[in-house]
Design a protein around this motif. Structure first.
Motif, PDB file in Angstrom:
ATOM      1  N   SER A 188      11.205  39.690 -17.152  1.00 24.36           N
ATOM      2  CA  SER A 188      11.929  40.968 -17.261  1.00 24.36           C
ATOM      3  C   SER A 188      12.743  41.016 -18.537  1.00 24.36           C
ATOM      4  O   SER A 188      12.766  42.025 -19.251  1.00 24.36           O
ATOM      5  CB  SER A 188      12.846  41.166 -16.056  1.00 24.36           C
ATOM      6  OG  SER A 188      12.093  41.321 -14.883  1.00 24.36           O
ATOM      7  N   PHE A 189      13.408  39.922 -18.845  1.00 21.84           N
ATOM      8  CA  PHE A 189      14.211  39.838 -20.065  1.00 21.84           C
ATOM      9  C   PHE A 189      13.331  40.011 -21.299  1.00 21.84           C
ATOM     10  O   PHE A 189      13.676  40.751 -22.219  1.00 21.84           O
ATOM     11  CB  PHE A 189      14.944  38.491 -20.094  1.00 21.84           C
ATOM     12  CG  PHE A 189      15.614  38.176 -21.392  1.00 21.84           C
ATOM     13  CD1 PHE A 189      16.657  38.963 -21.874  1.00 21.84           C
ATOM     14  CD2 PHE A 189      15.227  37.080 -22.132  1.00 21.84           C
ATOM     15  CE1 PHE A 189      17.282  38.663 -23.072  1.00 21.84           C
ATOM     16  CE2 PHE A 189      15.849  36.771 -23.331  1.00 21.84           C
ATOM     17  CZ  PHE A 189      16.876  37.570 -23.802  1.00 21.84           C
ATOM     18  N   LEU A 190      12.197  39.344 -21.304  1.00 22.68           N
ATOM     19  CA  LEU A 190      11.310  39.412 -22.474  1.00 22.68           C
ATOM     20  C   LEU A 190      10.650  40.772 -22.632  1.00 22.68           C
ATOM     21  O   LEU A 190      10.281  41.149 -23.740  1.00 22.68           O
ATOM     22  CB  LEU A 190      10.249  38.313 -22.387  1.00 22.68           C
ATOM     23  CG  LEU A 190      10.767  36.883 -22.516  1.00 22.68           C
ATOM     24  CD1 LEU A 190       9.649  35.892 -22.229  1.00 22.68           C
ATOM     25  CD2 LEU A 190      11.385  36.643 -23.880  1.00 22.68           C
TER      26      LEU A 190
ATOM     27  N   PRO B 241       5.360  32.578 -21.423  1.00 17.34           N
ATOM     28  CA  PRO B 241       5.862  33.888 -21.871  1.00 17.34           C
ATOM     29  C   PRO B 241       6.728  33.770 -23.134  1.00 17.34           C
ATOM     30  O   PRO B 241       6.760  34.696 -23.946  1.00 17.34           O
ATOM     31  CB  PRO B 241       6.691  34.399 -20.692  1.00 17.34           C
ATOM     32  CG  PRO B 241       6.312  33.564 -19.526  1.00 17.34           C
ATOM     33  CD  PRO B 241       5.764  32.282 -20.053  1.00 17.34           C
ATOM     34  N   LEU B 242       7.383  32.632 -23.303  1.00  8.42           N
ATOM     35  CA  LEU B 242       8.166  32.421 -24.528  1.00  8.42           C
ATOM     36  C   LEU B 242       7.237  32.270 -25.731  1.00  8.42           C
ATOM     37  O   LEU B 242       7.516  32.807 -26.807  1.00  8.42           O
ATOM     38  CB  LEU B 242       9.069  31.195 -24.379  1.00  8.42           C
ATOM     39  CG  LEU B 242      10.193  31.344 -23.361  1.00  8.42           C
ATOM     40  CD1 LEU B 242      10.850  30.004 -23.078  1.00  8.42           C
ATOM     41  CD2 LEU B 242      11.223  32.361 -23.844  1.00  8.42           C
ATOM     42  N   GLU B 243       6.136  31.560 -25.550  1.00  4.04           N
ATOM     43  CA  GLU B 243       5.147  31.428 -26.622  1.00  4.04           C
ATOM     44  C   GLU B 243       4.557  32.797 -26.958  1.00  4.04           C
ATOM     45  O   GLU B 243       4.388  33.137 -28.137  1.00  4.04           O
ATOM     46  CB  GLU B 243       4.047  30.442 -26.200  1.00  4.04           C
ATOM     47  CG  GLU B 243       2.850  30.389 -27.126  1.00  4.04           C
ATOM     48  CD  GLU B 243       3.110  29.797 -28.498  1.00  4.04           C
ATOM     49  OE1 GLU B 243       2.156  29.757 -29.292  1.00  4.04           O
ATOM     50  OE2 GLU B 243       4.250  29.390 -28.808  1.00  4.04           O
ATOM     51  N   ASP B 244       4.280  33.602 -25.940  1.00  3.54           N
ATOM     52  CA  ASP B 244       3.756  34.948 -26.173  1.00  3.54           C
ATOM     53  C   ASP B 244       4.760  35.800 -26.953  1.00  3.54           C
ATOM     54  O   ASP B 244       4.377  36.534 -27.867  1.00  3.54           O
ATOM     55  CB  ASP B 244       3.409  35.628 -24.850  1.00  3.54           C
ATOM     56  CG  ASP B 244       2.230  34.961 -24.139  1.00  3.54           C
ATOM     57  OD1 ASP B 244       1.485  34.184 -24.780  1.00  3.54           O
ATOM     58  OD2 ASP B 244       2.077  35.209 -22.923  1.00  3.54           O
ATOM     59  N   ALA B 245       6.032  35.701 -26.591  1.00  2.00           N
ATOM     60  CA  ALA B 245       7.067  36.464 -27.302  1.00  2.00           C
ATOM     61  C   ALA B 245       7.154  36.013 -28.753  1.00  2.00           C
ATOM     62  O   ALA B 245       7.309  36.841 -29.662  1.00  2.00           O
ATOM     63  CB  ALA B 245       8.414  36.297 -26.601  1.00  2.00           C
TER      64      ALA B 245
ATOM     65  N   GLY C 145       6.427  37.862 -32.678  1.00  2.00           N
ATOM     66  CA  GLY C 145       7.414  37.907 -33.743  1.00  2.00           C
ATOM     67  C   GLY C 145       8.847  37.598 -33.343  1.00  2.00           C
ATOM     68  O   GLY C 145       9.736  37.597 -34.197  1.00  2.00           O
ATOM     69  N   ARG C 146       9.091  37.349 -32.091  1.00  2.00           N
ATOM     70  CA  ARG C 146      10.458  37.045 -31.649  1.00  2.00           C
ATOM     71  C   ARG C 146      10.768  35.584 -31.953  1.00  2.00           C
ATOM     72  O   ARG C 146       9.968  34.704 -31.661  1.00  2.00           O
ATOM     73  CB  ARG C 146      10.585  37.307 -30.160  1.00  2.00           C
ATOM     74  CG  ARG C 146      12.008  37.245 -29.668  1.00  2.00           C
ATOM     75  CD  ARG C 146      12.090  37.899 -28.322  1.00  2.00           C
ATOM     76  NE  ARG C 146      13.455  37.989 -27.869  1.00  2.00           N
ATOM     77  CZ  ARG C 146      13.818  38.650 -26.807  1.00  2.00           C
ATOM     78  NH1 ARG C 146      12.931  39.295 -26.092  1.00  2.00           N
ATOM     79  NH2 ARG C 146      15.074  38.690 -26.443  1.00  2.00           N
ATOM     80  N   PRO C 147      11.933  35.296 -32.542  1.00  2.00           N
ATOM     81  CA  PRO C 147      12.284  33.899 -32.800  1.00  2.00           C
ATOM     82  C   PRO C 147      12.564  33.162 -31.486  1.00  2.00           C
ATOM     83  O   PRO C 147      13.466  33.534 -30.742  1.00  2.00           O
ATOM     84  CB  PRO C 147      13.553  33.983 -33.654  1.00  2.00           C
ATOM     85  CG  PRO C 147      13.643  35.400 -34.120  1.00  2.00           C
ATOM     86  CD  PRO C 147      12.917  36.225 -33.103  1.00  2.00           C
TER      87      PRO C 147
ATOM     88  N   ASP D 144       1.919  27.237 -30.719  1.00  2.00           N
ATOM     89  CA  ASP D 144       1.569  27.565 -32.088  1.00  2.00           C
ATOM     90  C   ASP D 144       2.619  28.458 -32.737  1.00  2.00           C
ATOM     91  O   ASP D 144       2.750  28.478 -33.956  1.00  2.00           O
ATOM     92  CB  ASP D 144       0.216  28.298 -32.137  1.00  2.00           C
ATOM     93  CG  ASP D 144      -0.929  27.401 -31.704  1.00  2.00           C
ATOM     94  OD1 ASP D 144      -0.940  26.215 -32.080  1.00  2.00           O
ATOM     95  OD2 ASP D 144      -1.798  27.892 -30.956  1.00  2.00           O
ATOM     96  N   HIS D 145       3.362  29.209 -31.930  1.00  2.00           N
ATOM     97  CA  HIS D 145       4.276  30.207 -32.475  1.00  2.00           C
ATOM     98  C   HIS D 145       5.747  29.876 -32.213  1.00  2.00           C
ATOM     99  O   HIS D 145       6.574  30.040 -33.095  1.00  2.00           O
ATOM    100  CB  HIS D 145       3.933  31.597 -31.916  1.00  2.00           C
ATOM    101  CG  HIS D 145       2.518  31.977 -32.199  1.00  2.00           C
ATOM    102  ND1 HIS D 145       2.084  32.377 -33.437  1.00  2.00           N
ATOM    103  CD2 HIS D 145       1.425  31.989 -31.411  1.00  2.00           C
ATOM    104  CE1 HIS D 145       0.790  32.626 -33.406  1.00  2.00           C
ATOM    105  NE2 HIS D 145       0.360  32.393 -32.180  1.00  2.00           N
ATOM    106  N   ALA D 146       6.069  29.448 -31.006  1.00  2.00           N
ATOM    107  CA  ALA D 146       7.447  29.068 -30.705  1.00  2.00           C
ATOM    108  C   ALA D 146       7.736  27.738 -31.399  1.00  2.00           C
ATOM    109  O   ALA D 146       6.861  26.886 -31.544  1.00  2.00           O
ATOM    110  CB  ALA D 146       7.653  28.929 -29.201  1.00  2.00           C
TER     111      ALA D 146
END
Length: 129
Positions: A48-50, A81-85, A89-91, A117-119
């Motif tokens: 929900s937060f993301l 979900p953090l990796e997806d965010a 482009g979200r840090p 790969d992103h986070a």
């Protein structure tokens, strides 16, 4: 979103998800009798937060001295979900905290890190108390 603060128990970690500041943390041990019941509401709140259009950076600090396999799966469910965010482009920084000399927890962190790969995934060694 409301902050989630859960005290540690014999089987579950202390949780502090301060969504307003983007600071999420879990510390302690994790082998709850029902990992889905413990982690499910945390995952739902994180999603929900993301989903809000808030671009604020997120730092998720995980310092677990022990966790079982069902907790490992739950952690991955929180991490994805953090990796997806981060991919959008979200840090996002995940800080994996482990005690100096705890090879098991260090290796678990390295295994988790390989899936990102992103986070940003930081390994943080702490001196033993």
């Amino acid at each position: 979103m409301d902050r989630i603060q859960l005290p540690p128990t014999d089987r579950s970690p202390r949780v502090d998800f301060d969504f307003a500041s983007g600071s999420l943390s879990m510390r302690g041990e994790s082998y709850p009798e029902d990992a889905a019941a413990f982690y499910g509401p945390l995952l739902q709140s994180l999603r929900s937060f993301l989903s809000a259009s808030d671009p604020r950076p997120i730092v998720f600090e995980v310092g677990l001295a022990y966790f079982n396999s069902s907790s490992a799966k739950a952690l991955m469910n929180l991490f994805m979900p953090l990796e997806d965010a981060a991919a959008e482009g979200r840090p996002v920084t995940i800080r994996w905290v482990y005690a100096d000399g705890d090879d098991t927890i260090e290796e678990a962190g390295e295994d988790f890190a390989a899936d990102f790969d992103h986070a940003r995934f930081e390994m943080v060694r702490e001196a033993r108390a």
